[in-house]
Scaffold this motif. Structure first.
Motif, PDB file in Angstrom:
ATOM      1  N   LYS A  52      54.610  65.450  66.815  1.00 43.13           N
ATOM      2  CA  LYS A  52      54.384  66.618  67.656  1.00 43.13           C
ATOM      3  C   LYS A  52      54.407  66.206  69.127  1.00 43.13           C
ATOM      4  CE  LYS A  52      50.769  68.763  66.131  1.00 43.13           C
ATOM      5  NZ  LYS A  52      49.401  69.295  66.036  1.00 43.13           N
ATOM      6  N   ILE A  53      53.686  65.117  69.437  1.00 43.25           N
ATOM      7  CA  ILE A  53      53.583  64.704  70.829  1.00 43.25           C
ATOM      8  C   ILE A  53      54.923  64.196  71.345  1.00 43.25           C
ATOM      9  CG2 ILE A  53      52.563  62.920  72.294  1.00 43.25           C
ATOM     10  CD1 ILE A  53      49.945  63.469  71.010  1.00 43.25           C
ATOM     11  N   SER A  54      55.631  63.400  70.535  1.00 44.63           N
ATOM     12  CA  SER A  54      56.919  62.882  70.994  1.00 44.63           C
ATOM     13  C   SER A  54      57.903  64.023  71.231  1.00 44.63           C
ATOM     14  CB  SER A  54      57.492  61.903  69.977  1.00 44.63           C
ATOM     15  OG  SER A  54      56.700  60.746  69.929  1.00 44.63           O
ATOM     16  N   ARG A  55      57.911  64.989  70.316  1.00 47.71           N
ATOM     17  CA  ARG A  55      58.845  66.111  70.498  1.00 47.71           C
ATOM     18  C   ARG A  55      58.446  66.963  71.704  1.00 47.71           C
ATOM     19  NH1 ARG A  55      62.023  67.196  65.317  1.00 47.71           N
ATOM     20  NH2 ARG A  55      61.492  65.276  64.249  1.00 47.71           N
ATOM     21  N   ALA A  56      57.143  67.173  71.876  1.00 44.04           N
ATOM     22  CA  ALA A  56      56.701  67.957  73.033  1.00 44.04           C
ATOM     23  C   ALA A  56      57.139  67.255  74.318  1.00 44.04           C
ATOM     24  CB  ALA A  56      55.194  68.128  73.013  1.00 44.04           C
ATOM     25  N   ALA A  57      57.087  65.916  74.322  1.00 40.23           N
ATOM     26  CA  ALA A  57      57.511  65.183  75.516  1.00 40.23           C
ATOM     27  C   ALA A  57      58.998  65.416  75.772  1.00 40.23           C
ATOM     28  CB  ALA A  57      57.212  63.701  75.362  1.00 40.23           C
ATOM     29  N   PHE A  58      59.811  65.428  74.707  1.00 38.19           N
ATOM     30  CA  PHE A  58      61.242  65.719  74.905  1.00 38.19           C
ATOM     31  C   PHE A  58      61.427  67.133  75.451  1.00 38.19           C
ATOM     32  CE2 PHE A  58      62.512  62.209  71.836  1.00 38.19           C
ATOM     33  CZ  PHE A  58      63.275  61.510  72.762  1.00 38.19           C
ATOM     34  N   VAL A  59      60.613  68.073  74.972  1.00 37.80           N
ATOM     35  CA  VAL A  59      60.762  69.448  75.467  1.00 37.80           C
ATOM     36  C   VAL A  59      60.378  69.519  76.955  1.00 37.80           C
ATOM     37  CG1 VAL A  59      59.953  71.816  75.228  1.00 37.80           C
ATOM     38  CG2 VAL A  59      60.512  70.488  73.198  1.00 37.80           C
TER      39      VAL A  59
ATOM     40  N   SER B 290      57.616  61.025  80.398  1.00 39.77           N
ATOM     41  CA  SER B 290      58.024  59.613  80.399  1.00 39.77           C
ATOM     42  C   SER B 290      56.850  58.717  80.059  1.00 39.77           C
ATOM     43  CB  SER B 290      58.575  59.213  81.765  1.00 39.77           C
ATOM     44  OG  SER B 290      59.903  59.650  81.893  1.00 39.77           O
ATOM     45  N   MET B 291      55.664  59.072  80.582  1.00 41.29           N
ATOM     46  CA  MET B 291      54.504  58.237  80.292  1.00 41.29           C
ATOM     47  C   MET B 291      54.129  58.348  78.814  1.00 41.29           C
ATOM     48  SD  MET B 291      52.379  57.772  83.694  1.00 41.29           S
ATOM     49  CE  MET B 291      51.551  59.258  84.079  1.00 41.29           C
ATOM     50  N   VAL B 292      54.344  59.543  78.227  1.00 41.09           N
ATOM     51  CA  VAL B 292      54.076  59.690  76.792  1.00 41.09           C
ATOM     52  C   VAL B 292      54.988  58.753  75.994  1.00 41.09           C
ATOM     53  CG1 VAL B 292      54.316  61.245  74.831  1.00 41.09           C
ATOM     54  CG2 VAL B 292      53.177  62.038  76.892  1.00 41.09           C
ATOM     55  N   HIS B 293      56.300  58.807  76.292  1.00 45.11           N
ATOM     56  CA  HIS B 293      57.223  57.930  75.559  1.00 45.11           C
ATOM     57  C   HIS B 293      56.909  56.463  75.855  1.00 45.11           C
ATOM     58  CE1 HIS B 293      59.645  61.184  74.132  1.00 45.11           C
ATOM     59  NE2 HIS B 293      60.005  61.577  75.337  1.00 45.11           N
ATOM     60  N   GLY B 294      56.589  56.170  77.131  1.00 47.24           N
ATOM     61  CA  GLY B 294      56.282  54.792  77.511  1.00 47.24           C
ATOM     62  C   GLY B 294      55.055  54.262  76.787  1.00 47.24           C
ATOM     63  N   PHE B 295      54.196  55.181  76.321  1.00 49.50           N
ATOM     64  CA  PHE B 295      53.055  54.741  75.514  1.00 49.50           C
ATOM     65  C   PHE B 295      53.388  54.752  74.023  1.00 49.50           C
ATOM     66  CE2 PHE B 295      49.362  55.967  72.915  1.00 49.50           C
ATOM     67  CZ  PHE B 295      48.620  54.800  73.052  1.00 49.50           C
ATOM     68  N   THR B 296      53.998  55.847  73.544  1.00 47.02           N
ATOM     69  CA  THR B 296      54.143  55.966  72.086  1.00 47.02           C
ATOM     70  C   THR B 296      55.132  54.952  71.516  1.00 47.02           C
ATOM     71  OG1 THR B 296      55.785  57.704  72.346  1.00 47.02           O
ATOM     72  CG2 THR B 296      53.547  58.413  71.927  1.00 47.02           C
ATOM     73  N   VAL B 297      56.180  54.594  72.280  1.00 45.63           N
ATOM     74  CA  VAL B 297      57.122  53.637  71.697  1.00 45.63           C
ATOM     75  C   VAL B 297      56.470  52.261  71.518  1.00 45.63           C
ATOM     76  CG1 VAL B 297      59.347  52.506  71.923  1.00 45.63           C
ATOM     77  CG2 VAL B 297      59.131  54.905  72.491  1.00 45.63           C
TER      78      VAL B 297
END
Ligand code: HEM
Ligand SMILES: [Cu+2]
Lengths: 576, 54
Positions: free
Chosen positions: A265-272, A312-319
């Motif tokens: 959910k969070i990764s997709r929301a970040a893409f949106v 970007s910070m979400v992806h930079g953390f989740t990956v």
């Protein structure tokens, strides 16, 4: 009817590593686009060497006209042709291959490829014959030969066809039920890239068609309007890169170490958030243009755009956190950083991805947010800080991620072993290390006021005298040495890719069993993509502690850099 | 086109159902960009007062 069914059945092969069904006609399109991308990278890299040793005043090898010609050549072949041809391959992959679906219109794919090739050759011919010394931005009223603009238009039309094919593949895969539920995250990232590509290409059409007419003398064109619409193209195309790069991070994290997706959910929301708010940051290219008021500037480059920074910070953390959890699930549970120490650093697919995350996140993110702040932009606009910034985003980030994924594309799509395997293992370090070093040299020169796009900062024979701080010479050497290492890294990549594709050994079942050289560890033994067992709950309970530490180091560096810049601004811009 | 299967998806959360519609997302991206950047930017340029310089 029967032959049609047979035809379709023969079109697919089953990948022995991932088990995905691969449409061979899509596979061929992936191959040609990737190969041409590498050729463009070669042209760009040769030009880069000329640029580095011209900007480094101790060498200053090119005359003024060739410096600008090479700068044009480099910008176009790297930023536009290499990156976009590669992205076409990524879009075919993320739709048909990941969804095990068929390519709905392969012939159209070939037409698009042909248009892009013709456009690319036309543009390069115009630049090399000196008929388009306009840099890749081609700001009006700088005028190139009409064929230059026509070439760009053909290239863009081809790219738009491929993007449409991506959407068509999504529709077809859904209708033919090749997947269940929602599309996979990697495809969702591809969708984000494709949507931003539509935004980009619409602005491209809106500006290049009038500019083409203007170059023929048919209409007039206002330079301010040109800049506004051009950057709708120029900036957004960089965000296609970001979306494609992040998708590749997720893909490689899974393939190399069985990285998990912490929260879909969070990764997709970040893409949106990217879809909505990353394109409008185009305004940061216009922060010193007088015709826009502060309301428009600050809304587009700060308030709204910070939603994209958040993404970007979400992806930079989740990956990285997904990688950490994956590694812990595979048994590397000791301490804070055992998962990092035990990571497959000799696998160029992994090391390239890891360096791409660090260079893009730490260096690119921090410099980018700072430069995009309207006040700080005043002391940074058009200085070497700008190329310093984008060589850690689009080069150390995107280009390096593309290189890393190539080490998996060669065996999985081309079905070849990677040639010069020893060189391949160090290639990401050469390229990433070189680019990061070069960028540091550029950024410090910029802080001392050295301009970008400038042939001779000693101002020899000029009627006036400009002196830079003596330490600029040192930073030019840092830039020169880093740039040379990066160029060697790029040439090594090209040699590896070309040798593998055209002369590499085709993979056999024995190669996979015996662990033949030239195969990354994730291909030899695909890590589990779904985990089960006793320790799963415990690992998830313990969380990604190591990544949390890294995140706080990042935030501290961010705050420090941001405030140092305000301090520098206060020295220069004295009030009262 | 994306609302097929809506019977079986009634227990799919709203957010997921929205994210499953590619053309809705495309529209969202286009509206925000063209509204705030392109059109507002054009308005700014076109409303620029004439220079009083000779
Ligand atoms: C192979 C390693 C590379 C080296 C050593 C290198 C070096 C340079 C140098 C020295 C400049 C000139 C800066 C100036 O004088 O203002 C430059 C400009 C530029 N580079 Fe690179 N670069 C490399 C790779 C790339 C890649 C892979 C990309 C894009 C994907 C890229 C994109 C650009 C762009 C867009 C410019 C600005 C052109 C302009 O101002 O019109 N570079 N690069
Ligand atoms: Cu930008």
């Amino acid at each position: 009817m029967n032959s049609l069914v047979n035809n379709l059945a023969n079109r697919f092969r089953t990948c022995p590593v991932t088990g995905l069904k691969v449409d061979k006609s899509a596979e061929n399109l992936i191959k040609v686009n990737a190969v041409v991308a590498v050729v463009c990278l070669l042209i760009g890299a040769i030009a880069a060497i000329g640029l580095v040793f011209t900007r480094w005043q101790a060498f200053h090898i090119l005359p003024a006209d060739w410096y600008y010609r090479f700068l044009t050549l480099h910008g176009l072949n790297m930023l536009i042709f290499f990156i976009i041809f590669f992205e076409m391959a990524v879009l075919y992959f993320a739709s048909t291959v990941v969804l095990s679906s068929r390519q709905p219109a392969p012939k159209l794919g070939w037409l698009a490829f042909g248009l892009m090739m013709v456009g690319m050759v036309m543009v390069n011919a115009m630049v090399l014959t000196g008929k388009a010394d306009v840099l890749f931005t081609s700001y009006v009223p700088l005028k190139a030969d009409p064929l230059y603009y026509l070439g760009i238009i053909l290239f863009a039309v081809g790219a738009l066809i491929v993007v449409s094919l991506f959407f068509a593949s999504l529709v077809v895969a859904k209708r033919e039920k090749t997947y269940t539920g929602s599309i996979p995250l990697v495809t969702f990232g591809g969708l984000t890239a494709a949507i931003i590509a539509v935004i980009t290409l619409l602005h491209g059409a809106a500006i290049y068609i009038p500019t083409f007419l203007w170059s023929l003398g048919l209409i007039e064109l206002d330079p301010g309007i040109y800049r506004l619409i051009f950057w709708g193209l120029g900036h957004c195309s960089q965000q296609i890169n970001v979306a494609a790069m992040v998708s590749i991070w997720y893909l490689l994290a899974g393939l190399t170490v069985g990285g998990v997706v912490l929260n879909e959910k969070i990764s997709r929301a970040a893409f949106v958030l990217y879809i909505g708010f990353i394109s409008m940051a185009s305004a940061h290219h216009l922060l010193v243009d007088p015709e826009f008021g502060p309301g428009w500037k600050i809304w587009n480059t700060s308030y709204a755009m910070y939603l994209a920074v958040l993404a970007s910070m979400v992806h930079g953390f989740t990956v990285p956190a997904g990688i950490e959890i994956g590694q812990r699930l595979r048994g590397h549970t000791n301490g804070l950083f055992d998962w990092l120490r035990k990571a497959p650093w000799g696998d160029p697919g992994f090391s390239g991805m890891a360096l791409s995350i660090v260079i893009f996140g730490f260096m690119g993110g921090i410099t980018g947010v700072t430069l995009g702040t309207e006040q700080i932009n005043m002391i940074a606009h058009n200085t070497m800080r700008i190329p310093g910034h984008f060589h850690v985003t689009v080069v150390g980030g995107t280009a390096l991620a593309f290189m890393a994924v190539t080490y998996y594309v060669l065996p999985l799509i081309f079905q070849k072993r990677v040639s010069f395997w020893k060189l391949a293992k160090i290639q990401p370090y050469l390229f990433g290390g070189g680019i990061a070093t070069m960028a540091v040299g550029m950024i410090f020169q910029g802080i001392f006021g050295v301009p970008r796009r400038h042939w001779d900062i000693t101002f020899k024979n000029a009627p006036f005298n400009v002196e830079f701080h003596p330490s600029v010479e040192i930073f030019q050497a840092v830039m020169g040495i880093g740039g040379t290492i990066a160029a060697i890294g790029a040439l090594a990549f090209i040699a590896i890719a070309v040798a593998s594709v055209f002369f590499g050994k085709t993979i056999t079942a024995d190669d996979l069993k015996n662990g033949a050289s030239g195969l990354p560890q994730g291909v030899l033994k695909l890590p589990p993509q779904v985990y089960s067992g006793a320790n799963v709950a415990a690992v998830h309970e313990a969380g990604a502690k190591g990544t949390m530490v890294l995140v706080f180091i990042f935030l501290a560096a961010f705050v420090l850099y941001f405030f140092v810049n305000w301090k520098i601004l206060s020295f220069i811009w004295k009030i009262g | 086109m994306s609302e097929v299967n809506s019977k079986s998806s009634s227990n799919v959360p709203l957010g997921q159902r929205l994210f499953d519609r590619p053309f809705l997302l495309l529209g969202f991206g286009l509206v925000v960009m063209f509204g705030f950047y392109t059109i507002w930017g054009m308005v700014e340029i076109l409303n620029m007062p004439q220079s009083p310089l000779p």
